[in-house]
Scaffold this motif. Structure first.
Motif, PDB file in Angstrom:
ATOM      1  N   SER A   1       2.505  20.653  -1.221  1.00 26.11           N
ATOM      2  CA  SER A   1       1.117  20.312  -0.767  1.00 26.11           C
ATOM      3  C   SER A   1       0.929  18.726  -0.845  1.00 26.11           C
ATOM      4  CB  SER A   1      -0.235  21.199  -1.355  1.00 26.11           C
ATOM      5  OG  SER A   1      -0.249  21.154  -2.480  1.00 26.11           O
ATOM      6  N   MET A   2       1.013  18.306  -2.514  1.00 22.37           N
ATOM      7  CA  MET A   2       0.895  17.243  -2.810  1.00 22.37           C
ATOM      8  C   MET A   2       1.931  16.575  -1.341  1.00 22.37           C
ATOM      9  SD  MET A   2       1.261  16.610  -6.852  1.00 22.37           S
ATOM     10  CE  MET A   2       0.616  14.867  -6.431  1.00 22.37           C
ATOM     11  N   ARG A   3       3.120  16.469  -1.579  1.00 22.33           N
ATOM     12  CA  ARG A   3       4.443  15.231  -0.230  1.00 22.33           C
ATOM     13  C   ARG A   3       3.384  15.679   0.662  1.00 22.33           C
ATOM     14  NH1 ARG A   3       9.965  14.625  -0.121  1.00 22.33           N
ATOM     15  NH2 ARG A   3       9.871  14.568   1.941  1.00 22.33           N
ATOM     16  N   GLU A   4       3.165  17.299   1.204  1.00 18.91           N
ATOM     17  CA  GLU A   4       2.261  16.678   2.303  1.00 18.91           C
ATOM     18  C   GLU A   4       0.921  16.176   2.412  1.00 18.91           C
ATOM     19  OE1 GLU A   4       3.073  17.958   5.192  1.00 18.91           O
ATOM     20  OE2 GLU A   4       5.026  18.787   4.100  1.00 18.91           O
ATOM     21  N   ASP A   5       0.063  15.940   1.340  1.00 17.11           N
ATOM     22  CA  ASP A   5      -0.812  14.685   1.586  1.00 17.11           C
ATOM     23  C   ASP A   5      -0.444  13.522   1.746  1.00 17.11           C
ATOM     24  OD1 ASP A   5      -2.617  16.422   1.596  1.00 17.11           O
ATOM     25  OD2 ASP A   5      -3.384  16.894  -0.608  1.00 17.11           O
ATOM     26  N   ALA A   6       0.477  13.140   0.270  1.00 17.42           N
ATOM     27  CA  ALA A   6       1.120  11.787   0.560  1.00 17.42           C
ATOM     28  C   ALA A   6       1.825  11.668   2.145  1.00 17.42           C
ATOM     29  CB  ALA A   6       2.648  12.195  -0.885  1.00 17.42           C
ATOM     30  N   LEU A   7       2.494  12.057   2.187  1.00 21.82           N
ATOM     31  CA  LEU A   7       3.395  12.032   3.633  1.00 21.82           C
ATOM     32  C   LEU A   7       2.045  11.173   4.871  1.00 21.82           C
ATOM     33  CD1 LEU A   7       5.551  14.703   4.265  1.00 21.82           C
ATOM     34  CD2 LEU A   7       6.432  11.980   3.942  1.00 21.82           C
ATOM     35  N   ARG A   8       0.880  12.039   4.554  1.00 23.57           N
ATOM     36  CA  ARG A   8       0.081  11.623   5.658  1.00 23.57           C
ATOM     37  C   ARG A   8      -0.344  10.396   5.770  1.00 23.57           C
ATOM     38  NH1 ARG A   8      -0.998  17.708   5.629  1.00 23.57           N
ATOM     39  NH2 ARG A   8      -2.226  16.723   4.133  1.00 23.57           N
ATOM     40  N   GLU A   9      -0.840  10.298   4.303  1.00 19.95           N
ATOM     41  CA  GLU A   9      -1.698   8.618   3.992  1.00 19.95           C
ATOM     42  C   GLU A   9      -0.204   7.338   4.219  1.00 19.95           C
ATOM     43  OE1 GLU A   9      -3.287   6.599  -0.283  1.00 19.95           O
ATOM     44  OE2 GLU A   9      -1.766   8.831  -0.559  1.00 19.95           O
TER      45      GLU A   9
ATOM     46  N   LEU B   1       0.878  -1.018  -0.119  1.00 17.62           N
ATOM     47  CA  LEU B   1       0.235  -0.075  -0.077  1.00 17.62           C
ATOM     48  C   LEU B   1       0.852   1.339   0.166  1.00 17.62           C
ATOM     49  CD1 LEU B   1      -3.139  -0.886   2.498  1.00 17.62           C
ATOM     50  CD2 LEU B   1      -2.925  -0.429  -0.003  1.00 17.62           C
ATOM     51  N   ILE B   2       2.150   1.568   0.885  1.00 16.24           N
ATOM     52  CA  ILE B   2       2.752   2.366   0.737  1.00 16.24           C
ATOM     53  C   ILE B   2       3.868   2.340  -0.471  1.00 16.24           C
ATOM     54  CG2 ILE B   2       5.210   2.787   1.850  1.00 16.24           C
ATOM     55  CD1 ILE B   2       4.061   2.081   4.923  1.00 16.24           C
ATOM     56  N   GLY B   3       3.828   1.986  -1.112  1.00 12.77           N
ATOM     57  CA  GLY B   3       4.389   1.692  -2.422  1.00 12.77           C
ATOM     58  C   GLY B   3       3.642   2.462  -3.617  1.00 12.77           C
ATOM     59  N   GLU B   4       1.932   2.066  -3.059  1.00 14.31           N
ATOM     60  CA  GLU B   4       0.983   2.091  -4.377  1.00 14.31           C
ATOM     61  C   GLU B   4       0.651   3.845  -4.440  1.00 14.31           C
ATOM     62  OE1 GLU B   4      -2.127   0.070  -4.448  1.00 14.31           O
ATOM     63  OE2 GLU B   4      -1.139  -2.231  -4.323  1.00 14.31           O
ATOM     64  N   ALA B   5       1.069   4.227  -2.915  1.00 12.46           N
ATOM     65  CA  ALA B   5       0.977   6.032  -2.599  1.00 12.46           C
ATOM     66  C   ALA B   5       2.161   6.882  -3.077  1.00 12.46           C
ATOM     67  CB  ALA B   5       0.393   5.354  -1.088  1.00 12.46           C
ATOM     68  N   THR B   6       3.200   5.701  -2.902  1.00 13.21           N
ATOM     69  CA  THR B   6       4.728   6.755  -3.579  1.00 13.21           C
ATOM     70  C   THR B   6       4.693   6.582  -4.445  1.00 13.21           C
ATOM     71  OG1 THR B   6       5.359   5.203  -1.307  1.00 13.21           O
ATOM     72  CG2 THR B   6       7.049   6.667  -3.226  1.00 13.21           C
ATOM     73  N   GLU B   7       4.209   5.405  -5.524  1.00 14.88           N
ATOM     74  CA  GLU B   7       3.959   5.224  -6.913  1.00 14.88           C
ATOM     75  C   GLU B   7       2.898   7.038  -7.501  1.00 14.88           C
ATOM     76  OE1 GLU B   7       4.939   4.561 -10.778  1.00 14.88           O
ATOM     77  OE2 GLU B   7       5.837   4.265  -8.940  1.00 14.88           O
ATOM     78  N   ARG B   8       1.796   6.771  -6.794  1.00 14.70           N
ATOM     79  CA  ARG B   8       1.014   7.835  -7.004  1.00 14.70           C
ATOM     80  C   ARG B   8       1.229   9.176  -7.336  1.00 14.70           C
ATOM     81  NH1 ARG B   8      -2.504   4.606  -4.369  1.00 14.70           N
ATOM     82  NH2 ARG B   8      -3.236   6.304  -3.032  1.00 14.70           N
ATOM     83  N   TYR B   9       1.716   9.021  -5.695  1.00 12.32           N
ATOM     84  CA  TYR B   9       2.844  10.896  -5.423  1.00 12.32           C
ATOM     85  C   TYR B   9       3.796  11.023  -7.337  1.00 12.32           C
ATOM     86  CZ  TYR B   9       5.788  13.856  -3.901  1.00 12.32           C
ATOM     87  OH  TYR B   9       7.239  15.501  -3.909  1.00 12.32           O
TER      88      TYR B   9
END
Length: 727
Positions: free
Chosen positions: A706-714, A684-692
């Protein structure tokens, strides 16, 4: 035995996690009694936190590297952390009463921990006799000790010299009822112990003769101050006290207690007198002591202690010669006798026809009695070696030799007439064996549980009728263990319902065993068969001892059960040695480093043992599969491997033509579709990173922060969710 001088509590037993332990154990004992009876106190997951190397080192210092009970010198693989008050199912042999509640809350109480040899620990088991009622659960240590009349000598509190004596033949004799109960419960007059004590006493008495020879001014060393470091020092000191006192009496001197070697200087130059009295002491026998001692209470002389009908020993090593397809093979099963993790086990791996089942059959036949071999229907001619190119029997005779943890040997041979011939002592070992095909039915023979290892069509007995009719205590013992084996959650348990049904409570619903899946019932039938036979001999499972052989333990198991099955079996029956075979890497999760043996066929088609295996406890499942344990080159499909290799080649090539560029782009699509990570959380973390990363390329610079902060929170949320699931 000897009284020990307390040392400081090790830091590992003062860790802040003790608050978590206190919360969990308090919650456990707050549950209704009938629920507690079918569950185990929650101590296993804390043992690695509290019973660390530092704790064991402190116990070694506390007991001078000797057994707290018999004072035998211990090497690391011979020692075990033993609880004076047992973890659970405390049993009073004089009354036959057992209490499932006692004494789990003292699991990590420093004054309850002893360093013991495996023989004393296996003999004592859960025996803890009292002459008063037991303390209420969760009673504080000091109050429990003060309110209970323990009938065993506590090396931390009692002076063993007040309760035990020794005579010249090495036999320990009782001076009190507590001393007699201790001798009986711990079997302190085992033949090997008696002989070792006598040898230690004789050696020390001869040493003193040399020190008291005429012309000697003083003893060369104050050996009494260092005596405590020697094996059987309590017994030796008692012998020195007796000989010293008799020498003083014969000289007409006032008898004084022997405290230091300087007290012996009153006998300086009296070496011949010491030698004469030593001979007199060594000639004394326990029968003479009994005649001259005041009588003990009848209940103390003849307590109803448990009769050890079976040898509690385990298999330490195996040597096979010319047995079926094995010409010569040696296996060591004693590599990981953890001092806190129960009995060493073993898992045999290897490709088909590598000899795994043959090893189990050799073990079983060597451990069986003659009657058990007849019931198994094993035929000696089936194990004769034969030519590789044909089926002609070779001249060599098969043999199997076992070394047991008790020091005894077992040897099995097949004679010229094809008969199984065993050379062994009369001490039977509790042994159960199960083949790869484990069916069951109600009409199965109850005395032939080992037959399935030799006959693929043999069946097990349906366990349900026995469970419905078993006494409450026996059923609760099995229910506690099955809760571990079936990996039930905190609210899950096994119980008996109305109408004679045995049900499993899981996921908020109850299901009769007969309505469960085939895999569930197969595991249930085998596990209950093991537990039934263990509990009928030993009375409970937590202290049952024996050897269980299981061929292809992974058959019928869901992946989650494969991961849990070995750990669960060993937690449920920590004194039982499980030797199993498997084909699935998931089953290795319950094994320790050194417990896995890999068999293979060499270039001459001979069965051999692979050496220098990796530490399985440090490896992921995919690493296990590609290690020497299983020998796979990759866990991916061959096509995927080929795509990855081709893609790596094209990425590294400096110049590509048009066709190669199109091929690289096509392969990139395949590679990007591969899941990242090994666990669901990592993926899941890999998928979130890939989407970012994909979105970042298409967004303006101002929006990227802001995208980076959203990805980190996810990602943080995913990590927290994964941690909660693991907890």
């Amino acid at each position: 035995m000897r009284k020990v001088k307390p040392v400081a509590i090790p830091a590992s037993l003062r860790r802040p996690e003790l608050l978590d332990w206190a919360r969990d154990i308090t919650e456990f004992y707050a549950r209704p009694e009938d629920i507690r009876a079918r569950q185990r106190p929650p101590f296993e997951r804390y043992e690695s936190l509290f019973l660390t190397t530092a704790t064991i080192e402190a116990l070694r210092h506390q007991f001078n590297g000797k057994c707290a009970y018999c004072e035998s010198a211990l090497r690391p693989h011979e020692e075990v952390v033993e609880r004076f008050r047992p973890l659970m199912a405390a049993w009073d042999p004089s009354s036959g009463q057992e209490s499932a509640d006692h004494y789990g809350w003292f699991a990590f109480e420093w004054r309850n921990l002893m360093l013991a040899c495996r023989d004393c620990a296996s003999i004592k088991r859960n025996q803890f006799p009292l002459d008063t009622p037991r303390a209420m659960p969760m009673t504080a240590w000091r109050l429990a000790v003060a309110s209970e009349g323990a009938m065993l000598i506590d090396p931390y509190r009692d002076d063993p010299a007040r309760h035990l004596g020794v005579v010249g033949d090495g036999v320990v004799v009782a001076r009190s009822e507590k001393g007699q109960a201790t001798i009986n419960v711990l079997d302190l007059n085992r033949p090997a112990l008696v002989e070792a004590r006598r040898a230690s006493v004789k050696l020390m008495l001869e040493f003193v003769v040399a020190q008291l020879a005429p012309g000697t001014r003083s003893l060369s060393v104050d050996f009494l101050e260092t005596l405590d470091e020697k094996p059987h020092s309590g017994t030796v000191m008692a012998a020195l006290q007796a000989v010293h006192a008799e020498c003083l009496r014969r000289l007409g001197l006032v008898v004084r207690l022997l405290r230091t070697s300087h007290d012996l200087m009153r006998l300086n130059g009296r070496a011949e007198l010491w030698r004469e009295v030593s001979k007199w002491f060594l000639a004394k026998r326990s029968a003479e002591f009994a005649e001259s001692s005041p009588p003990l209470a009848a209940s103390s002389r003849n307590p109803r202690v448990s009769v050890r009908r079976l040898d509690p020993a385990h298999v330490q090593s195996l040597r096979i010669e010319n047995f079926k397809g094995i010409d010569s093979l040696e296996l060591d099963f004693s590599r990981s006798n953890s001092p806190v993790g129960g009995t060493a086990g073993a898992m045999l791996l290897g490709e088909n026809a590598a000899g795994k089942s043959t090893v189990l059959q050799a073990l079983a036949l060597a451990l069986m009695s003659e009657r058990e071999r007849k019931l198994s229907r094993a035929q000696g001619e089936d194990f004769l070696p034969r030519e590789r190119e044909g089926w002609k029997v070779l001249a060599e005779r098969p043999s199997v030799e076992l070394m047991l943890s008790s020091g005894r040997r077992r040897r099995l041979e097949v004679d010229a007439l094809g008969r199984l011939v065993s050379k062994q002592d009369k001490n039977r070992v509790m042994m159960l064996a199960y083949g790869a095909r484990r069916f069951f039915r109600t009409t199965a023979p109850t005395k032939a549980s080992n037959r399935s290892l030799f006959d693929p069509f043999a069946v097990l007995e349906d366990p349900t009728p026995w469970l419905t009719q078993a006494q409450t205590g026996l059923f609760d013992a099995v229910a506690r263990a099955m809760r571990e084996i079936l990996a039930l959650r905190d609210d899950g348990y096994v119980y008996r319902g109305q109408g004679g049904h045995v049900l499993v409570r899981a996921h908020g619903r109850s299901t009769p065993i007969e309505r469960m899946s085939d895999g569930y019932r197969a595991l249930f039938a085998m596990a209950v068969d093991i537990m039934r036979r263990m509990v009928e001999v030993w009375g409970n499972l937590e202290y049952a001892q024996g050897v269980v052989l299981i061929d292809e333990i992974d058959v019928h198991l869901h992946p989650r059960w494969k991961i849990e099955v070995m750990s669960a079996l060993r937690r449920a029956m920590p004194g039982v040695q499980f030797i199993v075979t498997a084909h699935d890497a998931l089953c290795l999760r319950g094994m320790r480093d050194g417990e896995v043996q890999v068999l293979y066929r060499d270039e001459h088609d001979r069965i051999r043992l692979r050496e220098d295996l990796p530490n399985i406890e440090l490896m992921r499942t995919d690493q296990l599969l590609t290690s020497d344990l299983f020998g796979l080159l990759s866990t991916a499909r061959p096509e995927v491997d080929a795509h990855l290799h081709r893609y790596a080649y094209l990425l590294g090539k400096p110049e590509l033509d048009a066709g190669e560029r199109r091929e690289r782009e096509s392969l990139a699509g395949h590679v990007s579709a591969l899941p990242l990570g090994d666990t669901p959380t990592e993926q899941l973390i890999g998928e979130a990173t890939e989407r970012y990363l994909r979105g970042r390329r298409s967004k303006p610079v101002a929006e990227r922060a802001s995208m980076r902060e959203d990805a980190l929170r996810e990602i943080v949320a995913l990590l927290e969710a994964g941690a909660e699931r693991e907890a």
